[in-house]
Design a protein around this motif. Structure first.
Motif, PDB file in Angstrom:
ATOM      1  N   TYR B  35       0.860  -1.174   0.000  1.00  0.00           N
ATOM      2  CA  TYR B  35       0.000   0.000   0.000  1.00  0.00           C
ATOM      3  C   TYR B  35       0.896   1.223   0.000  1.00  0.00           C
ATOM      4  CZ  TYR B  35      -3.818  -3.043   1.741  1.00  0.00           C
ATOM      5  OH  TYR B  35      -4.764  -4.031   1.905  1.00  0.00           O
ATOM      6  N   GLN B  37       0.815   5.652   0.939  1.00  0.00           N
ATOM      7  CA  GLN B  37       0.080   6.776   1.518  1.00  0.00           C
ATOM      8  C   GLN B  37       0.825   8.052   1.179  1.00  0.00           C
ATOM      9  OE1 GLN B  37      -0.022   7.066   5.834  1.00  0.00           O
ATOM     10  NE2 GLN B  37      -2.090   7.909   5.799  1.00  0.00           N
ATOM     11  N   MET B  89       4.674   7.293   1.646  1.00  0.00           N
ATOM     12  CA  MET B  89       5.012   6.184   2.542  1.00  0.00           C
ATOM     13  C   MET B  89       4.515   4.911   1.885  1.00  0.00           C
ATOM     14  SD  MET B  89       6.514   6.739   5.515  1.00  0.00           S
ATOM     15  CE  MET B  89       5.910   5.610   6.770  1.00  0.00           C
ATOM     16  N   PHE B  91       3.777   0.954   2.494  1.00  0.00           N
ATOM     17  CA  PHE B  91       3.562  -0.025   3.548  1.00  0.00           C
ATOM     18  C   PHE B  91       3.422  -1.421   2.955  1.00  0.00           C
ATOM     19  CE2 PHE B  91       3.119   2.876   6.958  1.00  0.00           C
ATOM     20  CZ  PHE B  91       2.404   3.970   6.496  1.00  0.00           C
ATOM     21  N   GLY B 108       6.646   0.891   7.395  1.00  0.00           N
ATOM     22  CA  GLY B 108       6.664   1.755   6.219  1.00  0.00           C
ATOM     23  C   GLY B 108       8.049   2.210   5.813  1.00  0.00           C
ATOM     24  N   ARG B 110       9.547   5.579   3.902  1.00  0.00           N
ATOM     25  CA  ARG B 110       9.228   6.900   3.355  1.00  0.00           C
ATOM     26  C   ARG B 110      10.102   7.132   2.134  1.00  0.00           C
ATOM     27  NH1 ARG B 110       6.495  11.040   4.880  1.00  0.00           N
ATOM     28  NH2 ARG B 110       6.233  10.278   6.995  1.00  0.00           N
TER      29      ARG B 110
END
Lengths: 113, 114
Positions: B35, B37, B89, B91, B108, B110
């Motif tokens: 995922y 973000q 980020m 994940f 995560g 970055r």
């Protein structure tokens, strides 16, 4: 598509108070999950509630699920400064198997000491 | 308690460069996910992986992305030619065979693309 949407977007409370966050979704689900994310960090799984459950407890957390209203709430009792984080609900894009999760935008909780 | 780990925690790269993000899922889990973000936005699904192949991918997961499980423990996400908008980020998550789809996330990575 299934989508969890939380409200409020932000919540600020005093330490010791209770915090309630709500989540709504659009389609039928097998379960709904709540996650916590501390600022800039990973997602921590808090609790999963199945569609045939109405309420579930885990420590200071209480989750309710109302499938007729397609909504869930997360209650944190006796909040602490360490509870400051963003809280997300997540639902699966399908009702079977191991499927991707769809997250809402989250509620940013600030607990003031 | 077993947990998902990810390396590096922070990756800075120049636009157009290739990056590989690494994850070690929980050892007895069989389903793996990536995922991402973007700052201030929702967590978005990229891809799921099961039985050594992609089981599902989102429209974000275009030809610039690839995943691999090179050995019995690692699960990698490669971005071939990074773009500024890949800054986010990332994940990794894994889940077992309980059927509950309870996904456990790593801390995560970055990614910053300059």
């Amino acid at each position: 598509s299934q989508q969890g949407e939380e409200d409020p977007q932000a919540l600020s409370i005093q330490e010791g108070e209770n915090a309630t966050m709500n989540c709504s979704y659009k389609t039928s689900i097998n379960n709904l999950q709540w996650y916590r994310q501390n600022s800039g960090r990973g997602l921590v799984h808090l609790i999963l509630i199945r569609s045939n459950e109405r309420e579930k407890h885990s420590g200071r957390l209480r989750v309710t699920l109302d499938t007729s209203k397609k909504s869930s709430s997360l209650l944190i009792t006796a909040s602490r400064a360490a509870d400051t984080a963003s809280y997300f609900c997540a639902t699966a894009i399908r009702n079977s198997g191991n499927t991707p999760l769809v997250f809402g935008k989250g509620t940013r909780l600030s607990v003031i000491a | 308690e077993p947990e998902v780990t990810q390396t590096p925690s922070h990756q800075v790269t120049q636009m157009g460069q290739e990056v590989i993000l690494r994850c070690v899922p929980i050892s007895n889990h069989l389903y793996f996910y990536w995922y991402r973000q973007i700052l201030g936005q929702k967590v978005e699904f990229l891809v799921s992986f099961y039985n050594n192949e992609i089981s599902e991918k989102s429209e974000i997961f275009d030809d610039q992305f690839s995943v691999e499980r090179p050995d019995g423990s690692n699960f990698t996400l490669k971005i071939r030619s990074t773009k500024l908008e890949d800054s986010a980020m990332y994940f990794c998550a894994s889940t077992g065979t309980s059927g509950k789809n309870e996904q456990f996330f790593g801390p995560g990575t970055r990614l910053t693309v300059l």
